[in-house]
Structure formats: C-alpha cells, structure tokens
Design a protein around this motif. Structure first.
Motif, PDB file in Angstrom:
ATOM      1  N   GLU A  23       0.830  -1.205   0.000  1.00  0.00           N
ATOM      2  CA  GLU A  23       0.000   0.000   0.000  1.00  0.00           C
ATOM      3  C   GLU A  23       0.862   1.252   0.000  1.00  0.00           C
ATOM      4  OE1 GLU A  23      -3.659   2.052   2.575  1.00  0.00           O
ATOM      5  OE2 GLU A  23      -2.658   0.245   3.316  1.00  0.00           O
ATOM      6  N   PHE A  24       1.927   1.237   0.780  1.00  0.00           N
ATOM      7  CA  PHE A  24       2.847   2.364   0.850  1.00  0.00           C
ATOM      8  C   PHE A  24       3.406   2.680  -0.540  1.00  0.00           C
ATOM      9  CE2 PHE A  24       6.908   4.408   1.331  1.00  0.00           C
ATOM     10  CZ  PHE A  24       6.868   5.136   2.514  1.00  0.00           C
ATOM     11  N   ARG A  25       3.899   1.663  -1.217  1.00  0.00           N
ATOM     12  CA  ARG A  25       4.547   1.880  -2.514  1.00  0.00           C
ATOM     13  C   ARG A  25       3.525   2.205  -3.608  1.00  0.00           C
ATOM     14  NH1 ARG A  25       8.927  -3.081  -1.776  1.00  0.00           N
ATOM     15  NH2 ARG A  25      10.495  -1.831  -0.639  1.00  0.00           N
ATOM     16  N   THR A  26       2.316   1.711  -3.479  1.00  0.00           N
ATOM     17  CA  THR A  26       1.292   1.998  -4.473  1.00  0.00           C
ATOM     18  C   THR A  26       0.775   3.432  -4.346  1.00  0.00           C
ATOM     19  OG1 THR A  26       0.587  -0.316  -4.511  1.00  0.00           O
ATOM     20  CG2 THR A  26      -0.978   1.320  -5.346  1.00  0.00           C
TER      21      THR A  26
ATOM     22  N   LEU B 234       7.913   5.238   7.420  1.00  0.00           N
ATOM     23  CA  LEU B 234       8.947   5.011   6.413  1.00  0.00           C
ATOM     24  C   LEU B 234       9.118   3.512   6.242  1.00  0.00           C
ATOM     25  CD1 LEU B 234      11.720   3.946   7.995  1.00  0.00           C
ATOM     26  CD2 LEU B 234      11.971   6.363   8.504  1.00  0.00           C
ATOM     27  N   LEU B 235       9.717   3.136   5.142  1.00  0.00           N
ATOM     28  CA  LEU B 235      10.108   1.745   4.935  1.00  0.00           C
ATOM     29  C   LEU B 235      11.615   1.652   5.094  1.00  0.00           C
ATOM     30  CD1 LEU B 235       7.994   0.672   1.810  1.00  0.00           C
ATOM     31  CD2 LEU B 235       7.376   0.556   4.229  1.00  0.00           C
ATOM     32  N   LEU B 236      12.063   0.744   5.941  1.00  0.00           N
ATOM     33  CA  LEU B 236      13.496   0.530   6.170  1.00  0.00           C
ATOM     34  C   LEU B 236      13.880  -0.832   5.626  1.00  0.00           C
ATOM     35  CD1 LEU B 236      16.042   1.732   7.642  1.00  0.00           C
ATOM     36  CD2 LEU B 236      15.464   0.168   9.517  1.00  0.00           C
TER      37      LEU B 236
ATOM     38  N   PRO C  55       8.067  -1.633   7.726  1.00  0.00           N
ATOM     39  CA  PRO C  55       7.462  -0.311   7.961  1.00  0.00           C
ATOM     40  C   PRO C  55       7.742   0.129   9.398  1.00  0.00           C
ATOM     41  CG  PRO C  55       5.850  -1.940   7.194  1.00  0.00           C
ATOM     42  CD  PRO C  55       7.051  -2.693   7.640  1.00  0.00           C
ATOM     43  N   LEU C  56       8.133   1.376   9.569  1.00  0.00           N
ATOM     44  CA  LEU C  56       8.467   1.884  10.894  1.00  0.00           C
ATOM     45  C   LEU C  56       7.973   3.318  11.065  1.00  0.00           C
ATOM     46  CD1 LEU C  56      12.213   0.753  11.217  1.00  0.00           C
ATOM     47  CD2 LEU C  56      10.253  -0.273  12.388  1.00  0.00           C
TER      48      LEU C  56
ATOM     49  N   GLU D  82      12.765   4.490   2.479  1.00  0.00           N
ATOM     50  CA  GLU D  82      11.726   5.003   1.581  1.00  0.00           C
ATOM     51  C   GLU D  82      10.795   5.875   2.408  1.00  0.00           C
ATOM     52  OE1 GLU D  82       9.988   1.939  -1.127  1.00  0.00           O
ATOM     53  OE2 GLU D  82      11.460   0.633  -0.132  1.00  0.00           O
ATOM     54  N   LEU D  83      10.601   7.097   1.964  1.00  0.00           N
ATOM     55  CA  LEU D  83       9.740   8.040   2.672  1.00  0.00           C
ATOM     56  C   LEU D  83       8.962   8.831   1.629  1.00  0.00           C
ATOM     57  CD1 LEU D  83       8.811   9.316   5.305  1.00  0.00           C
ATOM     58  CD2 LEU D  83      10.780  10.849   5.201  1.00  0.00           C
TER      59      LEU D  83
END
Length: 282
Positions: free
Chosen positions: A12-15, A30-32, A46-47, A84-85
C-alpha cells in the motif's frame, strides 16, 4: 507486525506514494530495508520515525516485546540501509545510540510519540534508538549540501570512535566467558561501517573535492592510502578475532592498539583537511 500484515502495508505504501489507510490512516511511516545479518538477503519493514535535524530516529520497540526486532540486529552487522519516505528513496547509515545518548534520543522520541514510553514499560529490554544519516546520492554533491555533509562526516567519525571505545572495553579481558561472540559482533559492525564509510569517500566525496580543490591533491592521496592501511589492519584484527581461542590476549590487544592508533591519526587528519573544504572556509 506479522509478516503478511507487513507485506500489505509495504504494498500500500509503494502503491500510494507513502499514504496509508486502515489502522495507519493519517500516520507517516517510512520503509526501512536492511540486509540480513546471516542470510545476506534484503528485508523491508514499515516503521514510525521522528525527525531530528538532518537525521531520522527509529526505535526497535517491537511492540514492547522482550526480543530485539530482526531489522535492528541486521543493521548492527550491516549498517548501510535503504529508506523510503513518501516518493523518495535513499541510502542511509544506521547508527545505534548507546548510553546517555540513547536515553536522550529516546526522550525526544517519546516527546513526539508518547506511545513508545508504554512499549518500554512493557519490557525489561532497553529499547534501542537508531539514527539514520542520509548518504550523499552521487559524486557531484550540490554545493548547498556540503555544510550538512560536514556535520554528517563528524557524526559518523564520532560514532566510529564510540565503537572503537566499545571494542576496547571488550578487550579488557578477552578470555571472559561469552566474550568471543560479543567481540566478533562488535568487530563485524565496526568493520562493515568502516568499509561503507571509506568506500563512499573514495568513490564520491574525495573525487568531487579533488576536482574543486586541485591544490589538495596530496592530501587526498594520503587519505586514500590511509584507507588502504586501515582496511589491512581491520582484516588482520578480524583474523585474530576468528582465532580468539588460539591468540594470546597480548597479541589481540596489540592488533587493536595498532588499529586505534591508525584511525585516530586518520580521523584527525581527515577532519583537518576535509571539514574546512566542506564548510567553505579553506
């Protein structure tokens, strides 16, 4: 979070360019992505995070469990991570805070997100705080980022100095029970961080500064030569640690003292030569 739940959040984050719905609607995560300490495979988590100047702070809360999360153990061995933010993706150096610095940073996190205090109350484990320092993206660093890069360079050097001190403490009694694993873990963390740090300087920072400051050619030649020397000493220390049961404590201490002397000289010279160039005061 369970693996399948993490996967849905990541997708969902990347979409949606970092925007989330459901239980995370309105949250900014963010994604680490870390590299597995044993597998060498990439793992994305995800954090939540807290901004702290030019760095981001993340915590290994794991919902208040009694076990450090895998991503935290991964970055202790491989401190180069991907962040990724929103729509941005960049590499960062992950630095785990220790001692009073960890306590100060955790207080900042709790001030911004009070729920982390409840996680700490739920476990006897000291919840780690990790600072994420953005790595310059290319060789041609824009001039308006150089001053921030100077701060980052000093911060990384200071962290490496603290890691040296931790190694020194561990070598106080190399024959102590259970110390072998801890010494090797610290060495892996430190050696990996040094390789990433020096590799980034050799490939990006030094060539850029050498072009803009040709009068400093001798200084950069010396710094690159020192990188080679440090890499060799690190390899020799790693070999000694791999044979800890066979290597006399005095020999191990001598190898470490040689490394520390090389690095203290190198850091001092690099800061003397490079920091003024980054700050525009040369």
């Amino acid at each position: 979070m369970p693996l399948h739940f993490n996967t849905r959040v990541i997708d969902e984050f990347r979409t949606n360019a970092g925007r989330l719905g459901g239980p995370f609607e309105g949250w900014v995560l963010l994604l680490l992505t870390t590299t597995g300490a044993r597998s060498g495979k990439e793992h994305t988590t995800p954090l939540g995070f807290v901004e702290d100047g030019d760095r981001l702070l993340v915590t290994g809360s794991a919902g208040g469990s009694d076990r450090h999360p895998d991503w935290y153990r991964n970055l202790l061995v491989n401190p180069t991570v991907t962040v990724e933010l929103g729509t941005e993706t960049w590499q960062a150096t992950a630095v785990a805070a220790t001692g009073t610095e960890r306590d100060e940073l955790f207080a900042r996190v709790v001030a911004a997100a009070p729920g982390y205090a409840d996680y700490q109350k739920a476990t006897d484990r000291i919840i780690p705080v990790v600072a994420l320092y953005r790595v310059p993206e290319d060789t041609y660093t824009p001039p308006d980022r150089l001053d921030a890069l100077a701060d980052e360079l000093v911060a990384i050097h200071d962290w490496l100095r603290r890691e040296l001190a931790a190694l020194s403490d561990g070598l106080g009694d190399p024959t102590a029970p259970g110390l072998t694993v801890e010494l090797r873990r610290h060495c892996l963390t430190f050696c990996s961080a040094m390789a990433v740090h020096h590799g980034g300087e050799d490939a990006g920072l030094f060539p850029y500064l050498a072009r803009t400051h040709p009068e400093k050619a001798d200084a950069f030649e010396r710094l690159r030569a020192e990188h080679t020397t440090v890499a060799r000493v690190l390899d020799e220390l790693g070999t000694a640690l791999a044979r800890l049961d066979e290597v006399p404590p005095a020999v191990l201490r001598a190898e470490f003292d040689r490394l520390r002397a090389e690095l203290e000289t190198h850091f001092a010279y690099e800061e003397e030569q490079v920091i003024p160039l980054l700050r525009g005061s040369a």
